[in-house]
Design a protein around this motif. Structure first.
Motif, PDB file in Angstrom:
ATOM      1  N   GLU A 188       0.815  -1.205   0.000  1.00 10.83           N
ATOM      2  CA  GLU A 188       0.000   0.000   0.000  1.00 10.83           C
ATOM      3  C   GLU A 188       0.859   1.269   0.000  1.00 10.83           C
ATOM      4  N   THR A 189       2.186   1.087   0.100  1.00 10.18           N
ATOM      5  CA  THR A 189       3.110   2.229   0.094  1.00 10.18           C
ATOM      6  C   THR A 189       4.045   2.134  -1.111  1.00 10.18           C
ATOM      7  N   PRO A 190       4.628   3.267  -1.561  1.00  9.63           N
ATOM      8  CA  PRO A 190       5.573   3.218  -2.684  1.00  9.63           C
ATOM      9  C   PRO A 190       6.777   2.319  -2.408  1.00  9.63           C
ATOM     10  N   ASP A 191       7.328   2.383  -1.197  1.00 12.30           N
ATOM     11  CA  ASP A 191       8.485   1.533  -0.883  1.00 12.30           C
ATOM     12  C   ASP A 191       8.122   0.058  -0.924  1.00 12.30           C
ATOM     13  N   GLY A 192       6.959  -0.270  -0.425  1.00 17.55           N
ATOM     14  CA  GLY A 192       6.527  -1.662  -0.446  1.00 17.55           C
ATOM     15  C   GLY A 192       6.300  -2.166  -1.854  1.00 17.55           C
TER      16      GLY A 192
END
Length: 288
Positions: free
Chosen positions: A256-260
């Motif tokens: 759900e995050t850009p890094d993930g």
């Protein structure tokens, strides 16, 4: 009929060593699974390959050398009905296997070739697992012994914000009813050959299924290699899922995050590279 080639020959020490090495390798996976089953315990990650796929533990443990191999001083009864006696031992009766299972072998082979011939896509970010819990109550969740990382409302919002780009029918068929219209495709069994692509985690996990379905034409070491890759893919699949499995030792990949999403796509690329090698080995083991 397949071409009549002189089989490779393994003496008794060689094939028994290969069989023993295979059995020792798979015991690392089988022993804890069977112990959990005996205790009536369930593991959402480690047990998946034994419950979702039809290959039983005893079948995974059984060793086959593959087509075109003669086993010296072996008895037909040691390996099953697909083997025939030779002057020195046994070998797989490849023609008999192909005569009995030719349609299935051809279907699998054409799927592997079609999938491997496409460019991989890495933009799904594991949303298929999120679509499997979309708008469900806690009681409806498949793994409801484990909590979701986000609230049900936030989980649904992630699916709606990201969208779903799943090409794999056997993942899509587990989507909740309200999630299916959110997918950019409507994959079916009939369109499987046209849709599967080599970046897909589930298509690459399924190399294990195609390997055991092609057994005993393929060596058991190749089946085990595909199982090993599928284990690692399942781990990423569930780490990137909406479930919170940190208590089991699986830290989340927060897609759900850009890094993930970047972490997920990088791992997906690595799996695709390894899967490509296994796919080619399977195709080579069952030439057209």
């Amino acid at each position: 009929m397949t071409a009549a080639l002189a089989p490779a020959v393994l003496d008794v020490a060689q094939w028994q060593a290969r069989r023993r090495a295979h059995q020792e390798r798979v015991a690392v996976w089988l022993t804890p699974h069977l112990a959990r089953r005996h205790r009536g315990e369930r593991h959402p990650v480690a047990d998946f390959l034994f419950t979702y796929y039809s290959h039983r533990p005893a079948q995974l443990r059984r060793w086959h050398p593959g087509a075109g191999v003669e086993l010296r001083d072996a008895a037909v009864g040691e390996f099953g009905r697909d083997y025939r006696a030779t002057t020195a031992g046994v070998t797989l009766d490849t023609d008999a296997v192909r005569a009995r299972r030719g349609d299935s072998i051809g279907w699998i082979r054409s799927l592997l070739a079609a999938t491997g011939g496409r460019a991989p896509h890495f933009g799904c970010f594991g949303m298929h697992e999120w679509a499997m819990v979309y708008r469900q109550t806690r009681d409806e969740l498949r793994h409801n012994a484990w909590p979701l990382r986000l609230s049900a409302e936030r989980t649904a919002a992630v699916v709606e914000e990201r969208g779903v780009r799943c090409s794999h029918f056997d993942a899509f068929r587990f989507f909740t009813a309200p999630a299916r219209p959110l997918n950019v495709l409507t994959p079916t069994r009939e369109t499987q050959h046209a849709n599967e692509q080599p970046g897909c985690l589930h298509a690459n996990m399924d190399l294990y299924k195609w390997a055991y379905k092609l057994s005993p034409l393929v060596p058991s070491e190749l089946v085990a290699d595909a199982f090993d890759l599928a284990r690692e893919i399942r781990t990423l699949d569930m780490r990137a899922s909406p479930y919170d499995l940190a208590a089991l030792g699986y830290p989340p990949v927060r897609v759900e995050t850009p890094d993930g999403r970047a972490e997920y796509a990088a791992a997906q690329r690595g799996f695709a590279e390894r899967a490509a090698v296994l796919r080619e080995r399977l195709l080579a083991a069952v030439p057209a």
